[in-house]
Design a protein around this motif. Sequence first.
Motif, PDB file in Angstrom:
ATOM      1  N   ASP A  16      36.192  12.749  88.746  1.00 19.53           N
ATOM      2  CA  ASP A  16      36.665  13.161  90.061  1.00 19.53           C
ATOM      3  C   ASP A  16      36.025  14.489  90.441  1.00 19.53           C
ATOM      4  O   ASP A  16      35.874  15.380  89.596  1.00 19.53           O
ATOM      5  N   ASN A  19      36.606  16.953  97.207  1.00 18.35           N
ATOM      6  CA  ASN A  19      36.556  16.000  98.315  1.00 18.35           C
ATOM      7  C   ASN A  19      35.416  16.323  99.271  1.00 18.35           C
ATOM      8  O   ASN A  19      35.099  17.489  99.512  1.00 18.35           O
ATOM      9  N   ARG A  49      42.650   4.273 100.078  1.00 21.22           N
ATOM     10  CA  ARG A  49      42.439   5.628  99.548  1.00 21.22           C
ATOM     11  C   ARG A  49      41.559   5.597  98.306  1.00 21.22           C
ATOM     12  O   ARG A  49      40.705   6.471  98.121  1.00 21.22           O
ATOM     13  N   ASN A  53      37.892   7.453  98.026  1.00 18.25           N
ATOM     14  CA  ASN A  53      37.600   8.388  96.931  1.00 18.25           C
ATOM     15  C   ASN A  53      36.416   7.932  96.102  1.00 18.25           C
ATOM     16  O   ASN A  53      35.617   8.764  95.647  1.00 18.25           O
ATOM     17  N   ARG A  92      41.989  11.203  90.302  1.00 19.35           N
ATOM     18  CA  ARG A  92      43.297  11.835  90.134  1.00 19.35           C
ATOM     19  C   ARG A  92      44.362  11.025  90.884  1.00 19.35           C
ATOM     20  O   ARG A  92      44.193  10.666  92.043  1.00 19.35           O
ATOM     21  N   LYS A  94      47.234  11.763  92.200  1.00 24.29           N
ATOM     22  CA  LYS A  94      47.868  12.336  93.380  1.00 24.29           C
ATOM     23  C   LYS A  94      47.031  12.101  94.643  1.00 24.29           C
ATOM     24  O   LYS A  94      47.543  12.228  95.755  1.00 24.29           O
ATOM     25  N   LYS A  95      45.751  11.739  94.482  1.00 24.17           N
ATOM     26  CA  LYS A  95      44.925  11.409  95.640  1.00 24.17           C
ATOM     27  C   LYS A  95      45.233  10.015  96.183  1.00 24.17           C
ATOM     28  O   LYS A  95      44.868   9.697  97.308  1.00 24.17           O
ATOM     29  N   GLU A  98      50.730  10.597  97.090  1.00 25.36           N
ATOM     30  CA  GLU A  98      51.090  12.015  97.093  1.00 25.36           C
ATOM     31  C   GLU A  98      52.284  12.288  96.185  1.00 25.36           C
ATOM     32  O   GLU A  98      52.408  13.362  95.606  1.00 25.36           O
ATOM     33  N   GLU A 172      39.440  12.441 105.251  1.00 25.50           N
ATOM     34  CA  GLU A 172      40.878  12.633 105.430  1.00 25.50           C
ATOM     35  C   GLU A 172      41.531  11.521 106.247  1.00 25.50           C
ATOM     36  O   GLU A 172      42.757  11.512 106.393  1.00 25.50           O
ATOM     37  N   TYR A 175      44.452   9.778 104.846  1.00 29.38           N
ATOM     38  CA  TYR A 175      45.641  10.609 104.617  1.00 29.38           C
ATOM     39  C   TYR A 175      46.316  10.976 105.931  1.00 29.38           C
ATOM     40  O   TYR A 175      47.534  11.152 105.988  1.00 29.38           O
TER      41      TYR A 175
END
Length: 363
Positions: A16, A19, A49, A53, A92, A94-95, A98, A172, A175
Amino acid sequence: MVSDQSRKIIKRSYDDIENAKLIRIGNQFADDFLFQDNKATAIPINALRIIFNIISILRNDQFMPKKQVRQLTLFDEEFETENNVFISMKIRNKKISEKRSSKQIVEAYEYLTKFRMGWYTSKNIAGKDIKTFGGLISLPTYEKRGYTSFLISSFWLKKLIVLTEYNHIIYELVYEIRNNKHILFAIWLLKVPEDGTILKLSTFNQKFGLNYKTSNDFCVKFLRPIRLSLDKLEDQLSFNYKYEGDMISIIPYLNKNDENKSLTEKTNDTRVINQRLRYFRRRYCLEGIDSTRFVYSYSNISKIRSEIDKAYIKFIENNRAKGIASNNIRGIYFLQELQKFLIEVYRESETGKRFPNAYPVIL
């Protein structure tokens, strides 16, 4: 065909990284994975998502084969000389969620593992068939340290990094927008010509898995929320829309948001906006006509509100030059005049010079 499906050759590993602001989505990947048979795939938001990523992590290895022939040769030598070649990657958690919900994360990876799982064949530069098995990702491993690791086959890797044609989209987006169909519409919008496109309501319903009965419902309930979301995002492609019968026009524009930033706090104050609308209603007798689009645009879209205010100044100046009392132009005639000057204001802007027909419509 490869007889041992468990034999996987890992050629490279990716961790990772920070961003990206913008990512590049290859048109071939979008067509083959996100829009099967020209229809949007019902990919869950958390799976989208993961895809965003993956592309962000791979961005430094993306290249245009026509301009970077050597990179294509290197890719072939590394990834397309043997069957079942993969890269490994980890993201990760949390990406993806959330709240770091194990259930949401596992479901998202399971979807991408199972979706379009199968044998895939591509030809290398020498004309040899290279076979790989799996979906977009394979063998996800949920780690307690806050990451999930997985594999990506050379077949899908090629679609992600060898970009014959591509478009930029902001990272983004997945998100800021929580509706997966809205995100897929934003991705589809990237391929709409600068001068726009016109499609039937039935075509839109089929493309995005919708069931709207009227064009008005489709525009108000589906398109309007998407445009409001996209207009808030700097450097994101947004759009204007209008319809006649069952034919719906979509005209894209790049949302730089410069005018939004220059607006003062007073200009954006709800109380001031409502006072201004009451002034327009009283002075130009708007109560008895359909001013829904005008009121909505002025109330909710700051960029269009700024353009309407500029158009109104032009309207006043033009009437003074002709010796006409502005309040003698009322009702629908006022909105028609304001629309005319609104088009002028829009076409004087940088966006208007690029997309002259994407002006706001208040009638």
